[in-house]
Write a protein that holds these residues in place. Structure first.
Motif, PDB file in Angstrom:
ATOM      1  N   HIS A  52       0.829  -1.205   0.000  1.00  7.17           N
ATOM      2  CA  HIS A  52       0.000   0.000   0.000  1.00  7.17           C
ATOM      3  C   HIS A  52       0.866   1.259   0.000  1.00  7.17           C
ATOM      4  N   GLU A  53       1.938   1.245   0.791  1.00  3.49           N
ATOM      5  CA  GLU A  53       2.823   2.403   0.852  1.00  3.49           C
ATOM      6  C   GLU A  53       3.605   2.592  -0.439  1.00  3.49           C
ATOM      7  N   GLN A  54       3.994   1.492  -1.077  1.00  7.21           N
ATOM      8  CA  GLN A  54       4.865   1.573  -2.248  1.00  7.21           C
ATOM      9  C   GLN A  54       4.106   1.715  -3.567  1.00  7.21           C
ATOM     10  N   TRP A  55       2.900   1.155  -3.630  1.00  2.86           N
ATOM     11  CA  TRP A  55       2.175   1.106  -4.908  1.00  2.86           C
ATOM     12  C   TRP A  55       0.795   1.738  -4.831  1.00  2.86           C
ATOM     13  N   GLY A  56       0.207   1.738  -3.663  1.00  2.00           N
ATOM     14  CA  GLY A  56      -1.146   2.248  -3.504  1.00  2.00           C
ATOM     15  C   GLY A  56      -2.115   1.119  -3.199  1.00  2.00           C
ATOM     16  N   ARG A 267      11.866  -9.598   5.759  1.00  2.00           N
ATOM     17  CA  ARG A 267      11.933  -8.383   4.937  1.00  2.00           C
ATOM     18  C   ARG A 267      10.664  -8.228   4.093  1.00  2.00           C
ATOM     19  N   PRO A 268       9.510  -8.080   4.726  1.00  2.00           N
ATOM     20  CA  PRO A 268       8.264  -7.954   3.954  1.00  2.00           C
ATOM     21  C   PRO A 268       8.282  -6.788   2.980  1.00  2.00           C
ATOM     22  N   GLU A 269       9.017  -5.721   3.317  1.00  2.00           N
ATOM     23  CA  GLU A 269       9.056  -4.568   2.417  1.00  2.00           C
ATOM     24  C   GLU A 269       9.748  -4.905   1.097  1.00  2.00           C
ATOM     25  N   HIS A 274       8.914  -6.193  -4.911  1.00  2.00           N
ATOM     26  CA  HIS A 274       8.846  -7.042  -6.105  1.00  2.00           C
ATOM     27  C   HIS A 274       7.414  -7.188  -6.600  1.00  2.00           C
ATOM     28  N   VAL A 275       6.456  -7.229  -5.685  1.00  2.00           N
ATOM     29  CA  VAL A 275       5.051  -7.284  -6.100  1.00  2.00           C
ATOM     30  C   VAL A 275       4.665  -5.991  -6.806  1.00  2.00           C
ATOM     31  N   ALA A 276       5.102  -4.859  -6.272  1.00  2.00           N
ATOM     32  CA  ALA A 276       4.804  -3.575  -6.893  1.00  2.00           C
ATOM     33  C   ALA A 276       5.375  -3.509  -8.318  1.00  2.00           C
TER      34      ALA A 276
END
Length: 283
Positions: A52-56, A267-269, A274-276
């Motif tokens: 959510h923080e990285q991609w929305g 390291r979930p972030e 990679h998902v983003a």
């Protein structure tokens, strides 16, 4: 603002499979997340928060595999192909789907795609359990033996948290990952809390890990794939990591420094990043 998660169930073959869902299917891509053996859907929450923080905001679903979390338990012997079929049932007609799986969860996504090609458009597979032959069920393999010995009951969630935090396997976990496991992996009973995934069920999953045979069919996977491995992994080190990636048509491998097989929790972030990237490529 990220939508709150809602718990739902999908039924297949008379068994209910639980999942958390953030958002709803739309014209944007969807994400399906699958945890590792012995864990639960709630362990996807830190990754979803970081995504959510990285991609929305994204439409994300995180399942409890059979015999885990809030899902039903089938009769033994367990078959990992059934988890793949559950995923096919869940995804249905969604378009542009990124599958994100850890360990057994990564293998389950591949089995789903082999069962119903074009179900997924991209994969982020974190140390997926797909090994070369010999295939078969091995009741006395070390992981199954260790699973049967797991402590199943604690006097409280705080007691479970303290116990797990003292174990080497959990040493690198982020606090929010441990909190998610304590919240989702335990069920309250009269005299404390117990593991939702019983030691017997966890052992059965490990027994089935070397029986699905996906290694021989990896060249059928026509999905953009990133395999993520921990630098200190005991299962996905070179040259095996390169050999695994090389068996798939569109696959690259990355190694996360200072992590283990538990990189999903450590390291979930990084997983979210990679998902983003995969979501960006789908548009």
């Amino acid at each position: 603002m990220k939508d709150p998660a809602e718990k739902s169930f999908v039924a297949r073959d008379g068994l209910e499979v639980a999942y958390l869902e953030w958002g709803r299917p739309s014209d944007r891509p969807s994400v399906v997340m699958v945890h590792a053996t012995g864990f639960c859907k709630e362990l996807s929450t830190p990754i979803v928060d970081d995504l959510h923080e990285q991609w929305g905001p994204a439409h994300v679903v995180a399942i409890d595999q059979r015999a885990h979390g809030d899902s039903g338990t089938p009769p033994v012997p367990f078959d990992w192909w059934d988890v793949g079929r559950d995923l096919v049932e869940l995804v249905g007609e969604w378009s542009r789907v990124v599958g994100v799986g850890h360990s057994a969860g990564g293998a389950a996504l591949v089995l789903a795609e082999l069962t119903a090609p074009t179900t997924f458009d991209a994969f982020v597979l974190v140390e997926p359990i797909m090994f070369p032959p010999p295939y078969g069920r091995y009741p006395d393999n070390p992981m199954a033996v260790a699973a049967r010995r797991r402590r199943r009951r604690f006097e409280s969630r705080a007691g479970a948290h303290e116990n797990w935090s003292s174990k080497p396997a959990f040493a690198g976990w982020q606090t929010r990952a441990m909190d998610a496991y304590v919240a989702g992996g335990l069920r309250s009973v009269a005299d404390g809390v117990v593991l939702k995934c019983t030691p017997e069920s966890e052992a059965e999953f490990f027994i089935a890990a070397t029986d699905h045979g996906a290694w021989d069919r990896l060249d059928e996977i026509d999905v953009e794939t990133t395999i993520v491995a921990g630098e200190h992994s005991t299962t996905h080190r070179e040259p095996f990591l390169g050999a695994l990636a090389g068996r798939m048509r569109k696959c690259s491998a990355v190694v996360v420094p200072d992590t283990s097989h538990m990189v999903w929790m450590e390291r979930p972030e990084v997983i979210a990043g990679h998902v983003a990237t995969s979501l960006d490529k789908l548009g």
